[in-house]
Design an enzyme around this catalytic site. Structure first.
Site, mmCIF file in Angstrom:
data_model
loop_
_atom_site.group_PDB
_atom_site.id
_atom_site.type_symbol
_atom_site.label_atom_id
_atom_site.label_comp_id
_atom_site.label_asym_id
_atom_site.label_seq_id
_atom_site.Cartn_x
_atom_site.Cartn_y
_atom_site.Cartn_z
ATOM 1 N N PHE A 84 0.966 -1.192 0.047
ATOM 2 C CA PHE A 84 -0.155 0.123 -0.209
ATOM 3 C C PHE A 84 1.020 1.101 0.069
ATOM 4 C CE2 PHE A 84 -2.604 3.217 2.359
ATOM 5 C CZ PHE A 84 -3.347 3.235 1.566
ATOM 6 N N ASP A 85 0.264 2.258 -0.439
ATOM 7 C CA ASP A 85 1.407 3.414 -0.880
ATOM 8 C C ASP A 85 2.128 3.930 0.761
ATOM 9 O OD1 ASP A 85 -1.177 4.778 -0.017
ATOM 10 O OD2 ASP A 85 -1.311 5.559 -1.833
ATOM 11 N N ASP A 103 0.077 -7.189 6.714
ATOM 12 C CA ASP A 103 -0.550 -5.767 6.751
ATOM 13 C C ASP A 103 -2.170 -5.922 6.649
ATOM 14 O OD1 ASP A 103 -1.435 -3.090 6.333
ATOM 15 O OD2 ASP A 103 -0.232 -2.796 4.627
ATOM 16 N N ALA A 138 -5.235 -4.462 7.346
ATOM 17 C CA ALA A 138 -6.137 -3.650 7.346
ATOM 18 C C ALA A 138 -7.537 -4.011 6.980
ATOM 19 C CB ALA A 138 -6.144 -2.487 6.443
ATOM 20 N N LYS A 178 -10.359 0.624 8.835
ATOM 21 C CA LYS A 178 -11.315 -0.360 7.627
ATOM 22 C C LYS A 178 -12.015 -1.434 8.358
ATOM 23 C CE LYS A 178 -7.889 2.040 5.082
ATOM 24 N NZ LYS A 178 -6.444 1.587 5.053
ATOM 25 N N HIS A 197 -1.543 13.612 -6.896
ATOM 26 C CA HIS A 197 -3.070 13.507 -7.022
ATOM 27 C C HIS A 197 -4.065 14.223 -6.137
ATOM 28 C CE1 HIS A 197 -1.565 10.150 -4.756
ATOM 29 N NE2 HIS A 197 -2.994 9.845 -4.249
HETATM 30 C C1 LIG Z 1 -5.245 2.250 4.825
HETATM 31 C C2 LIG Z 1 -4.103 1.216 4.575
HETATM 32 C C3 LIG Z 1 -2.912 1.369 5.340
HETATM 33 C C4 LIG Z 1 -2.610 2.781 6.059
HETATM 34 O O1 LIG Z 1 -3.368 2.933 6.899
HETATM 35 P P1 LIG Z 1 -3.860 4.166 7.471
HETATM 36 O O2 LIG Z 1 -4.788 4.151 8.519
HETATM 37 O O3 LIG Z 1 -4.498 5.149 6.359
HETATM 38 O O4 LIG Z 1 -2.812 5.162 8.139
HETATM 39 C C5 LIG Z 1 -1.760 0.587 5.179
HETATM 40 N N1 LIG Z 1 -1.866 -0.687 4.656
HETATM 41 C C6 LIG Z 1 -3.062 -1.144 3.884
HETATM 42 C C7 LIG Z 1 -3.231 -2.058 3.243
HETATM 43 C C8 LIG Z 1 -4.299 0.041 4.000
HETATM 44 O O5 LIG Z 1 -5.344 -0.400 3.314
#
Ligand SMILES: *Cc1c(COP(=O)(O)O)cnc(C)c1O
Length: 461
Positions: free
Chosen positions: A125-126, A216, A218, A259, A451
């Protein structure tokens, strides 16, 4: 034929009024916003699909939790409730709250990596990529090939390419690989799930070379739901059992709780059993986030997070949520509108390149569709394509992304079937006049993450 919409497993007790501006007003607002979705005011948007992050509706139990949250600086009740709940679900010994996902990355990655090291993921993720690179390390993506083909339907398009992973480890040398990051679901590939088998195999490769694996996490609950629905041998397991098995393959996790945990703010770090590592996590949390028993959050946030952890893995909720995605996807199938298929866990990624074959990548088809959706029905979405990708840092030339997506990210427990029909109808109306839609050019842009701030202009002017 459109799929049956899975009815909401809740009823609505509190409402927030939204209104649709007239078409003339919308055209004026988007022009004033310089054709950048992030410049629009929230109140000028009818259906807001910019992100599913922190835009979720909390339950009555969570709102009640706001009132009982313990605001003690150290050792508050809500903190211990959060630890007990998270340990029960993930089976990790150590849990640290932080204010959001990127804070978890900042705290943890600074301990594990630095100059000359590499981290490999099924797809970063970015912000995760940014925090790897801020330590001086490099981030490498290693997703399976089918993820790159929107029209190819496969059950687990988020998977790690395990063979390629082993090749990369040998190429760079195992001692150079600081971490393997398994992103569930694979956000950047369109919310596509990772199978248990893939997690098991990836963990085995990591173990073979003495490399640790971070999850990761989320969208861990949506990922577990896909495993239950799609992977052999898991149909009769509970979501909680599947989550436990998923996390058993990791050594640690970073999580944005904005999320699947259905809150508006929050994050977690989990460490399975490495006491030394957790000691370092606690030290850095105090420096960057605040004392360990609040981690940059209010006591009421910790309380809501603890409650949301259990609500997020409720199967009837997940069935309804996935049902929304499938309903929208089936309406697009009927209309012949292409998207990253099958539909992912948190949104629909429309293939804007297919919709506008006459708009080249450097005129931003994904952004053009986002603008049309706002003009058509007041729907706010975003580009996940060349517009977001930006320029080559060395030559300054526009890069070409592998996809030109427009993302409809769906907030949790927020919109109803009628809203989904507005989305589908808008896309169908745009498809009918697709050949008249023009591309855009950038009139101003900042040097990084453009963006969010850039100004654009339609090319027919
Ligand atoms: C949203 C997200 C993050 C970063 O989390 P934030 O709460 O926006 O700082 C990291 N990894 C993934 C896969 C995400 O979807």
């Amino acid at each position: 034929m459109a799929k049956k919409y899975v009815p909401e497993p809740f009823r609505i007790k509190m409402v927030e009024t939204i209104k649709m501006l007239t078409r003339e007003e919308r055209e004026q607002k988007i022009e004033e916003a310089k054709y950048n979705m992030f410049n629009l005011k929230g109140e000028d948007v009818y259906i807001d699909l910019l992100t599913d992050s922190g835009t979720n509706a909390m339950s009555q139990e969570q709102w009640a939790g706001v009132m009982v949250g313990d605001e003690a600086y150290a050792g508050g009740k809500s903190y211990f409730k959060l630890l007990d709940t998270a340990r029960d679900i993930f089976d990790y010994k150590y849990i640290q709250p932080v204010h959001q996902g990127r804070a978890a990355e900042k705290v943890l990655f600074g301990i594990l990596m630095g100059e000359g090291k590499y981290a490999i993921s099924n797809m970063f993720f970015d912000t995760t990529r940014a925090h790897v690179e801020l330590t001086g390390a490099r981030a490498i993506d290693c997703v399976v090939e089918e993820a790159k083909k929107p029209e190819v339907r496969a059950p687990f398009k988020g998977n790690m390419d395990v063979e390629k992973l082993e090749k990369l480890i040998n190429e760079y040398g195992p001692e150079k690989i600081a971490l393997v990051v398994m992103t569930v679901t694979n956000n950047s590939a369109g919310g596509q799930p990772v199978s248990i088998e893939n997690m098991r195999k990836t963990a085995a490769v990591c173990k073979k070379y003495g490399i640790r694996m971070n999850i990761d996490a989320a969208r861990y609950a949506e990922n577990a739901y896909f495993i239950k629905r799609r992977e052999e041998g898991y149909a009769d397991k509970s979501i909680k059992e599947i989550v436990k098995e998923m996390f058993s393959y990791g050594d640690m996790f970073t999580m944005s709780a904005k999320k699947d945990t259905i809150v508006n703010m929050g994050g977690l770090i989990g460490v399975k059993d490495d006491e030394k590592l957790f000691q370092d996590v606690k030290g850095r949390t105090i420096s960057f986030e605040g004392f360990i028993t609040y981690g940059g959050l209010s006591g009421r946030d910790l309380e809501c997070l603890a409650i949301g952890l259990n609500e997020g893995i409720d199967e009837s909720y997940l069935e309804y949520r996935n049902g929304q995605m499938e309903y929208l996807a089936s309406r697009l199938d009927d209309a012949g509108i292409a998207y990253q298929a099958p539909v992912g866990g948190h949104g629909l990624f429309i293939d804007a390149k297919k919709m506008f074959p006459h708009i080249p990548y450097y005129e931003f088809p994904g952004q053009a569709l986002a603008i049309e959706l706002y003009k058509e029905a007041g729907i706010r979405t975003c580009d996940i394509g060349s517009y977001m990708l930006g320029n080559d840092p060395d030559t300054g030339e526009q890069l070409q992304a592998s996809f030109e997506f427009t993302r409809l990210a769906i907030p949790r427990r927020v919109y109803t079937q009628a809203h989904f029909d507005v989305m589908a109808d808008a896309l169908i109306a745009i498809k009918e006049r697709a050949k008249d839609v023009k591309g855009y050019k950038i009139t101003w842009e900042p040097p990084i993450l453009r963006h969010f701030q850039a100004s654009l202009e339609p090319l027919d002017k």
